[in-house]
Design a protein around this motif. Structure first.
Motif, PDB file in Angstrom:
ATOM      1  N   MET A 180      14.116  -2.811 -26.919  1.00  0.00           N
ATOM      2  CA  MET A 180      14.069  -3.492 -25.625  1.00  0.00           C
ATOM      3  C   MET A 180      15.464  -3.500 -25.016  1.00  0.00           C
ATOM      4  O   MET A 180      16.140  -4.528 -24.970  1.00  0.00           O
ATOM      5  N   THR A 181      15.935  -2.345 -24.567  1.00  0.00           N
ATOM      6  CA  THR A 181      17.330  -2.229 -24.131  1.00  0.00           C
ATOM      7  C   THR A 181      17.516  -2.430 -22.640  1.00  0.00           C
ATOM      8  O   THR A 181      18.610  -2.792 -22.201  1.00  0.00           O
ATOM      9  N   THR A 182      16.494  -2.197 -21.823  1.00  0.00           N
ATOM     10  CA  THR A 182      16.649  -2.341 -20.377  1.00  0.00           C
ATOM     11  C   THR A 182      15.871  -3.546 -19.878  1.00  0.00           C
ATOM     12  O   THR A 182      14.706  -3.730 -20.214  1.00  0.00           O
ATOM     13  N   VAL A 183      16.555  -4.373 -19.100  1.00  0.00           N
ATOM     14  CA  VAL A 183      15.941  -5.573 -18.532  1.00  0.00           C
ATOM     15  C   VAL A 183      16.055  -5.507 -17.017  1.00  0.00           C
ATOM     16  O   VAL A 183      17.147  -5.297 -16.481  1.00  0.00           O
ATOM     17  N   ALA A 184      14.942  -5.675 -16.340  1.00  0.00           N
ATOM     18  CA  ALA A 184      14.921  -5.675 -14.877  1.00  0.00           C
ATOM     19  C   ALA A 184      14.476  -7.042 -14.384  1.00  0.00           C
ATOM     20  O   ALA A 184      13.476  -7.589 -14.858  1.00  0.00           O
ATOM     21  N   LEU A 185      15.233  -7.599 -13.453  1.00  0.00           N
ATOM     22  CA  LEU A 185      14.907  -8.892 -12.864  1.00  0.00           C
ATOM     23  C   LEU A 185      14.279  -8.653 -11.508  1.00  0.00           C
ATOM     24  O   LEU A 185      14.890  -8.061 -10.619  1.00  0.00           O
ATOM     25  N   ALA A 186      13.033  -9.078 -11.352  1.00  0.00           N
ATOM     26  CA  ALA A 186      12.298  -8.872 -10.097  1.00  0.00           C
ATOM     27  C   ALA A 186      12.701  -9.942  -9.097  1.00  0.00           C
ATOM     28  O   ALA A 186      12.545 -11.135  -9.357  1.00  0.00           O
ATOM     29  N   VAL A 187      13.249  -9.531  -7.947  1.00  0.00           N
ATOM     30  CA  VAL A 187      13.707 -10.499  -6.954  1.00  0.00           C
ATOM     31  C   VAL A 187      13.085 -10.205  -5.589  1.00  0.00           C
ATOM     32  O   VAL A 187      12.981  -9.058  -5.177  1.00  0.00           O
ATOM     33  N   THR A 188      12.647 -11.255  -4.939  1.00  0.00           N
ATOM     34  CA  THR A 188      12.174 -11.178  -3.555  1.00  0.00           C
ATOM     35  C   THR A 188      12.603 -12.464  -2.865  1.00  0.00           C
ATOM     36  O   THR A 188      13.101 -13.392  -3.499  1.00  0.00           O
ATOM     37  N   ASP A 189      12.400 -12.526  -1.562  1.00  0.00           N
ATOM     38  CA  ASP A 189      12.667 -13.776  -0.846  1.00  0.00           C
ATOM     39  C   ASP A 189      11.856 -14.907  -1.476  1.00  0.00           C
ATOM     40  O   ASP A 189      10.692 -14.720  -1.849  1.00  0.00           O
ATOM     41  N   GLY A 190      12.464 -16.074  -1.578  1.00  0.00           N
ATOM     42  CA  GLY A 190      11.725 -17.248  -2.033  1.00  0.00           C
ATOM     43  C   GLY A 190      11.765 -17.515  -3.518  1.00  0.00           C
ATOM     44  O   GLY A 190      11.029 -18.371  -4.010  1.00  0.00           O
ATOM     45  N   MET A 191      12.630 -16.816  -4.260  1.00  0.00           N
ATOM     46  CA  MET A 191      12.756 -17.108  -5.681  1.00  0.00           C
ATOM     47  C   MET A 191      13.632 -18.351  -5.884  1.00  0.00           C
ATOM     48  O   MET A 191      14.466 -18.677  -5.048  1.00  0.00           O
ATOM     49  N   LEU A 192      13.433 -19.031  -7.006  1.00  0.00           N
ATOM     50  CA  LEU A 192      14.269 -20.182  -7.356  1.00  0.00           C
ATOM     51  C   LEU A 192      15.586 -19.682  -7.923  1.00  0.00           C
ATOM     52  O   LEU A 192      15.604 -18.913  -8.888  1.00  0.00           O
ATOM     53  N   HIS A 193      16.702 -20.123  -7.341  1.00  0.00           N
ATOM     54  CA  HIS A 193      17.987 -19.536  -7.698  1.00  0.00           C
ATOM     55  C   HIS A 193      18.452 -19.917  -9.102  1.00  0.00           C
ATOM     56  O   HIS A 193      19.166 -19.157  -9.751  1.00  0.00           O
ATOM     57  N   PHE A 194      18.063 -21.087  -9.611  1.00  0.00           N
ATOM     58  CA  PHE A 194      18.531 -21.491 -10.936  1.00  0.00           C
ATOM     59  C   PHE A 194      17.993 -20.556 -12.012  1.00  0.00           C
ATOM     60  O   PHE A 194      18.745 -20.051 -12.850  1.00  0.00           O
ATOM     61  N   GLU A 195      16.675 -20.331 -12.007  1.00  0.00           N
ATOM     62  CA  GLU A 195      16.070 -19.465 -13.009  1.00  0.00           C
ATOM     63  C   GLU A 195      16.582 -18.031 -12.871  1.00  0.00           C
ATOM     64  O   GLU A 195      16.796 -17.334 -13.865  1.00  0.00           O
ATOM     65  N   LEU A 196      16.790 -17.595 -11.631  1.00  0.00           N
ATOM     66  CA  LEU A 196      17.307 -16.254 -11.400  1.00  0.00           C
ATOM     67  C   LEU A 196      18.716 -16.118 -11.980  1.00  0.00           C
ATOM     68  O   LEU A 196      19.029 -15.153 -12.687  1.00  0.00           O
ATOM     69  N   ALA A 197      19.579 -17.101 -11.686  1.00  0.00           N
ATOM     70  CA  ALA A 197      20.949 -17.057 -12.184  1.00  0.00           C
ATOM     71  C   ALA A 197      20.986 -17.152 -13.705  1.00  0.00           C
ATOM     72  O   ALA A 197      21.822 -16.509 -14.360  1.00  0.00           O
ATOM     73  N   LEU A 198      20.084 -17.922 -14.267  1.00  0.00           N
ATOM     74  CA  LEU A 198      20.025 -18.078 -15.718  1.00  0.00           C
ATOM     75  C   LEU A 198      19.732 -16.735 -16.393  1.00  0.00           C
ATOM     76  O   LEU A 198      20.384 -16.355 -17.366  1.00  0.00           O
ATOM     77  N   ALA A 199      18.758 -16.007 -15.858  1.00  0.00           N
ATOM     78  CA  ALA A 199      18.424 -14.692 -16.424  1.00  0.00           C
ATOM     79  C   ALA A 199      19.591 -13.722 -16.272  1.00  0.00           C
ATOM     80  O   ALA A 199      19.871 -12.924 -17.175  1.00  0.00           O
TER      81      ALA A 199
END
Length: 319
Positions: free
Chosen positions: A1-20
């Protein structure tokens, strides 16, 4: 599991996004080498809270990732964007492991990934998730749910727990614990632990079990009993059990077993000790007992676990 992609669009919660981003997107080759190849994937520039993000790739890149993380979705009163839902579904069909943080579960549910599965989300939105997606078994009382290729978490701190759980799956317990120390967060909270405590807990400095936990962790090589713990905590066994359940979501003996297994994982990763020696060091008594509990808890025998994580658990200078 070497590649991680974070799915982002308008309206995401910034805390969880920043945490990842902090867990998977930081340069942590000093903790484990190689670390993850991380990317933000979204449709052009996106607005997250007061921030504007420029994704590295479009959403179509999700299906090329080993792991896809979907952060919390802010406006659960409306359906998530169809292009996001389709991209997440396509990624899972292509073989990606998909994990949602907090209300990101609504995206996974819309993609059909939670149908017939047990899942969780922030307790305040669990009822809505269950009502909108009746084919999903929603558990509002746990921190996270690992259903193999699909994982879901509750909110905020539980999202960190799930991220550390993923690191533990990929790199082993020692690496996950090292990362937790760098982030100054608890190294391991089981997914089945309660999301919140319905009765008030005393402040940390006055908590009746505050001194008991480190005391017990220093004595995992000994055959501790509930009576031993109760005596140390200066309370009855029944009173101790109530406190344990409220604080950890489990019983004293189950908590002890979990800590013994975690210690065994670290020793398997970072030492050449035999299984018999590790059984003694973790209070399991015999290799047979350790193998039985380890296999039931971790899913593989100690020797197989060591073969998988031995080199990953060592600092780069000692490999």
């Amino acid at each position: 599991m070497t590649t991680v992609a974070l799915a982002v669009t308008d309206g995401m919660l910034h805390f969880e996004l920043a945490l990842a981003c902090e867990v998977f997107g930081s340069d942590l080759t000093g903790v484990a080498d190689p670390w993850y190849h991380f990317s933000l994937c979204g449709p052009a520039a996106v607005r997250v809270g007061h921030f504007r993000l420029e994704p590295d790739h479009g959403l179509d890149r999700l299906e090329h990732a080993d792991t896809v993380i979907v952060p919390g979705w802010a406006d659960i009163d409306r359906d998530p964007p169809a292009e996001l839902v389709e991209a997440v579904r396509a990624a899972h069909e292509a073989g990606a492991r998909v994990a949602s943080l907090c209300t990101g579960a609504f995206v996974l549910a819309a993609a059909g990934l939670l149908d017939g599965r047990r899942a969780t989300t922030h307790w305040a939105h669990a009822e809505e998730l269950a009502a909108r997606h009746p084919r999903v078994t929603v558990d509002p009382d746990v921190l996270y749910v690992d259903d193999g290729s699909v994982l879901t978490s509750a909110g905020k701190a539980a999202a960190m727990d799930l991220c550390l759980h993923l690191v533990r799956l990929d790199h082993g317990s020692s690496v996950a614990n090292t990362l937790a120390r760098r982030l100054v967060v608890p190294p391991h909270r089981d997914g089945g632990q309660a999301q919140f405590v319905r009765t008030p807990i005393p402040a940390p400095g006055n908590h009746p079990l505050a001194e008991l936990f480190p005391w017990a962790l220093r004595r995992l090589d000994r055959p501790l009993t509930v009576e031993d713990l109760a005596r140390r905590a200066r309370m009855s066994s029944r009173h101790l059990g109530r406190h344990f359940r409220s604080v950890t979501g489990t019983t004293p003996l189950q908590w002890l077993l979990t800590q013994r297994i975690r210690r065994a994982q670290e020793l398997l990763e970072t030492t050449d000790d035999t299984v018999d020696t590790i059984a003694t060091a973790t209070g399991m008594g015999t290799a047979t007992t350790l193998r039985r509990h380890f296999n039931r808890t971790v899913g593989v025998p100690p020797d197989a676990y060591r073969r998988t994580f031995r080199s990953r658990g060592l600092p780069p200078a000692h490999r």
